[in-house]
Design an enzyme around this catalytic site. Structure first.
Site, PDB file in Angstrom:
ATOM      1  NE  ARG A  71       1.085  -0.078   4.637  1.00 43.98           N
ATOM      2  CZ  ARG A  71       0.019   0.716   4.935  1.00 43.98           C
ATOM      3  NH1 ARG A  71       0.420   1.838   5.450  1.00 43.98           N
ATOM      4  NH2 ARG A  71      -1.251   0.240   5.094  1.00 43.98           N
TER       5      ARG A  71
ATOM      6  CG  HIS B   2      -9.613  -1.181   8.592  1.00 44.08           C
ATOM      7  ND1 HIS B   2      -9.773  -0.095   7.810  1.00 44.08           N
ATOM      8  CD2 HIS B   2      -8.226  -1.723   8.283  1.00 44.08           C
ATOM      9  CE1 HIS B   2      -8.768   0.018   6.703  1.00 44.08           C
ATOM     10  NE2 HIS B   2      -7.784  -1.029   6.948  1.00 44.08           N
TER      11      HIS B   2
ATOM     12  CG  ASP C 266      -2.161  -0.910   1.273  1.00 40.24           C
ATOM     13  OD1 ASP C 266      -3.078  -0.970   0.443  1.00 40.24           O
ATOM     14  OD2 ASP C 266      -1.712  -1.950   1.837  1.00 40.24           O
TER      15      ASP C 266
ATOM     16  CG  ASP D  96      -9.428  -3.544   1.808  1.00 45.03           C
ATOM     17  OD1 ASP D  96      -8.318  -3.510   2.358  1.00 45.03           O
ATOM     18  OD2 ASP D  96     -10.160  -2.185   2.183  1.00 45.03           O
TER      19      ASP D  96
ATOM     20  NE  ARG E 154      -6.321   5.365   2.399  1.00 40.50           N
ATOM     21  CZ  ARG E 154      -6.773   4.201   2.733  1.00 40.50           C
ATOM     22  NH1 ARG E 154      -7.855   4.189   3.430  1.00 40.50           N
ATOM     23  NH2 ARG E 154      -6.471   3.062   1.647  1.00 40.50           N
TER      24      ARG E 154
ATOM     25  CE  LYS F 147      -5.837   1.726  -1.518  1.00 43.23           C
ATOM     26  NZ  LYS F 147      -4.988   1.090  -0.840  1.00 43.23           N
ATOM     27  CG  HIS F 148     -11.236   0.773  -0.978  1.00 40.59           C
ATOM     28  ND1 HIS F 148     -10.598   2.129  -0.919  1.00 40.59           N
ATOM     29  CD2 HIS F 148     -10.208   0.400  -0.148  1.00 40.59           C
ATOM     30  CE1 HIS F 148      -9.516   2.127   0.023  1.00 40.59           C
ATOM     31  NE2 HIS F 148      -9.183   0.807   0.123  1.00 40.59           N
TER      32      HIS F 148
END
Length: 485
Positions: free
Chosen positions: A79, A184, A71, A256, A141, A171-172
Site C-alpha cells: 500500500r 474475495h 496490508d 479478514d 504472498r 494470516k489467514h
C-alpha cells in the site's frame, strides 16, 4: 430505533473501519471519539510518506491509542508503494532464499517504514502454505509450499516486524494455501482432515504464536471437517477450540474483511457476519475498504441487536473489546526502530533470482510484457521490467490476442524477452512463448508463482518469485539490460 449508547460504544471498540482519500473525513475522527477501534489504510489513502504521517498524526490527536492498520506485505501486496511497486521482495522470494535472518531484517525494514509514518498494525505476514500452484489469491504472498520452511520464515517475519513496535498479524488461519478459489469472490472449500491441517497448514501459525505475534487473521474458507458448512471466521471450533484451546493463542483474533463474499454472502450481510464472527471468537472486525459512517452504524446496531436476541453474549463482546484494547496498548510501548540500508530489498531480490539457461548475448531485446489481471489483494500496482530499462523497447500485449509473427517481425533480428506472471496457467501464453522461441532467441521472466512448465526452445528462464519493484530490477540486471535505480 436508538440503541443503548454504552453498548454501541462497546460494539465500536471491536471494529476497524476505513475511509477514502488522503485526509480523514470528519466522521472518521468522530467515531474514534465514540469508541471505534481504528481504521485500515489502503492505497487510496496513500500519496507520499509525509502525507501519511500527517494523516496518522491527525487521527492520533483524536485518540492516542487508535489502531492504524495496513496490508503491507512487501512484494506484490503493498500500500505504501502502490504507485511504484515495493522496494522489498515478497514472501515467495524470501522463502526461495531461505535465510530467516534476511526475512527478519526485511520485515524489520518494512516495520520501520510503517512506524515512521505512524502505522502500528501490519496485516502481515501471510503464513499460508501455498500447496496449490494455481491458487488465485495467495501464490507469491506465501513463503513456499513446505510447512517447515513457511513456519520458520513466518516466525522470523513476526520477530522483525514487532521489533519496530508495529504489531504483526499472521494470516489467514487456518490456512488459505490449498485453495483454487478467491475468498474475495466466493467461499472456497479446503477438503482436509484435522490431521492434514495440523501437518500441512497449521505449523506456521504455531510458529507465529511461539514468536509472540500480537494478532492472527481469520480466513473466509470452509474446511468441512473443522468449520462445517460455514467459513472459519464464523467457526467456534476453529477460533475458540483450535486457535485458542489447542494452540494457546492469547492475542487478538482479527477477521479478514467482512465485505468479502466469503463472509458477507455466507452470513447474509456485513452486520450479520460481524455478529457471527464475534460469537465464534473473533475480537477485531475488519469491515472492509468501502466503508461509510452509515455502514459502521449498521454493523454496530446489528452487534447490539445480537446481544438482545441471544446470538451474542455480553461477556463475549466485552472480551473482544478487551483484547482489542490490549493490542492497542501493546503498540503504545516506546520503540525506536533501527535504520536500514535503502538497497536492502534489492539485494534480497537478487539473492532470490533463479536463472535456468543463459541470458548472455540477449542484447538490445524487444521486451514483451504479457498483461495480467491483478488479484483483489494486490490491486493495480506497476510491475515488470519497464521502470528499469533505459532505451530498450517494450510492448504490452494480451497473449490470447497476440500474433507471434507480428511480434517476431517487430523484433527483427533482435532477441525477445517475454515477461509474465503465472505463465504456465494459460494455453495461449504457453503457445505464444513456444512459437516465438521456435524462430527467435527468447528469454522468459516469470514474475508470478512458478509452475513446473518450462517452454521448449527458450535460451533462458528467469524466476523472480514476485513482481515487486525490487524483483523487476533484479531481473533486468540479470539480463544485462541497463537498469535505473
Amino acid at each position: 430505533m436508538a440503541i443503548d449508547p454504552g453498548l454501541r460504544r462497546l460494539a465500536l471498540r471491536t471494529l476497524l473501519a476505513a475511509f477514502a482519500g488522503t485526509t480523514a473525513p470528519d466522521w472518521a475522527a468522530r467515531l474514534l471519539t465514540e469508541g471505534l477501534a481504528g481504521h485500515t489504510l489502503f492505497g487510496t489513502n496513500i500519496a507520499e510518506p509525509a502525507q501519511v504521517g500527517l494523516l496518522t498524526a491527525g487521527l492520533r490527536t483524536v485518540r492516542r491509542d487508535v489502531l492504524l492498520a495496513i496490508d503491507e506485505e512487501g512484494g506484490d501486496v503493498t500500500r505504501l508503494a502502490h504507485r511504484t511497486g515495493s522496494p522489498y521482495p515478497g514472501n515467495a522470494a524470501l522463502g526461495a532464499v531461505d535465510d530467516p535472518d534476511l526475512t527478519r531484517t526485511v520485515y524489520a525494514a518494512i516495520g520501520a517504514d510503517l512506524a515512521a509514518v505512524g502505522i502500528n498494525l501490519d496485516l502481515a505476514p501471510t503464513a499460508d502454505v501455498n500447496t496449490a500452484d494455481d491458487n488465485p489469491i495467495i501464490g507469491t504472498r506465501s513463503f513456499g509450499a513446505d510447512p517447515a520452511r513457511v513456519a520458520r520464515h513466518t516466525a522470523a517475519a513476526v520477530a522483525g516486524l514487532q521489533s519496530t513496535g508495529v504489531a504483526a498479524c499472521a494470516k489467514h488461519f487456518p490456512g488459505h494455501g490449498a485453495t483454487t478459489a478467491d475468498s474475495h469472490r466466493e467461499l472456497p472449500t479446503v477438503d482436509a482432515s484435522p490431521a492434514r491441517l495440523r501437518q500441512r497448514d497449521l505449523p506456521p501459525f504455531a510458529a507465529a504464536i511461539a514468536a509472540g505475534t500480537q494478532a492472527i487473521m481469520t480466513a473466509h474458507i470452509r474446511v468441512p471437517t473443522l468449520t462445517g458448512a460455514g467459513p472459519a471466521t464464523f467457526s467456534p471450533a476453529a477460533l475458540t477450540g483450535l486457535l485458542r484451546g489447542e494452540y494457546g493463542f492469547r492475542g487478538a483474533v482479527i477477521t479478514d474483511a467482512l465485505e468479502m463474499k466469503g463472509a458477507a454472502q455466507a452470513a447474509g450481510g456485513i452486520g450479520e457476519a460481524a455478529v457471527l464472527a464475534l460469537a465464534a471468537g473473533a475480537d477485531l472486525l475488519c469491515i472492509g475498504a468501502r466503508v461509510s459512517p452509515e455502514l459502521v452504524e449498521r454493523v454496530a446496531a446489528e452487534i447490539v441487536a445480537g446481544l438482545g436476541d441471544g446470538r451474542l453474549t455480553l461477556r463475549r463482546l466485552e472480551e473482544a473489546a478487551e483484547r482489542t484494547a490490549a493490542l492497542a496498548a501493546w503498540t503504545q510501548r516506546p520503540v525506536t526502530p533501527a535504520g536500514h540500508d535503502p538497497e536492502l530489498g534489492y539485494a534480497a531480490a537478487r539473492r532470490a533470482l533463479r536463472v535456468e539457461g543463459s541470458p548472455a548475448g540477449l542484447t538490445d531485446p524487444l521486451v514483451v510484457q504479457l498483461q495480467a489481471s491483478p488479484s483483489i489483494a494486490e490491486g493495480r500496482v506497476p510491475w515488470g521490467l519497464g521502470p528499469h530499462l533505459d532505451g530498450t523497447e517494450q510492448v504490452s500485449v494480451v497473449a490470447a490476442e497476440s500474433s507471434p509473427a507480428g511480434l517476431a517481425a517487430r523484433a527483427g533480428s533482435r532477441p525477445i524477452v517475454v515477461v509474465g506472471r503465472h505463465t504456465h496457467r494459460a494455453e495461449a501464453t504457453r503457445t505464444l512463448i513456444e512459437t516465438l522461441a521456435a524462430r527467435h532467441d527468447v528469454a522468459v521472466v516469470e514474475m508470478g508463482w512458478p509452475g513446473s512448465w518450462r517452454p521448449a526452445g527458450v535460451r533462458a528462464f528467469i524466476t523472480t518469485y514476485g513482481a515487486s519493484h525490487a524483483n523487476g530490477r533484479a531481473a533486468a540486471e540479470a539480463l544485462g539490460l541497463t537498469a535505473k535505480s
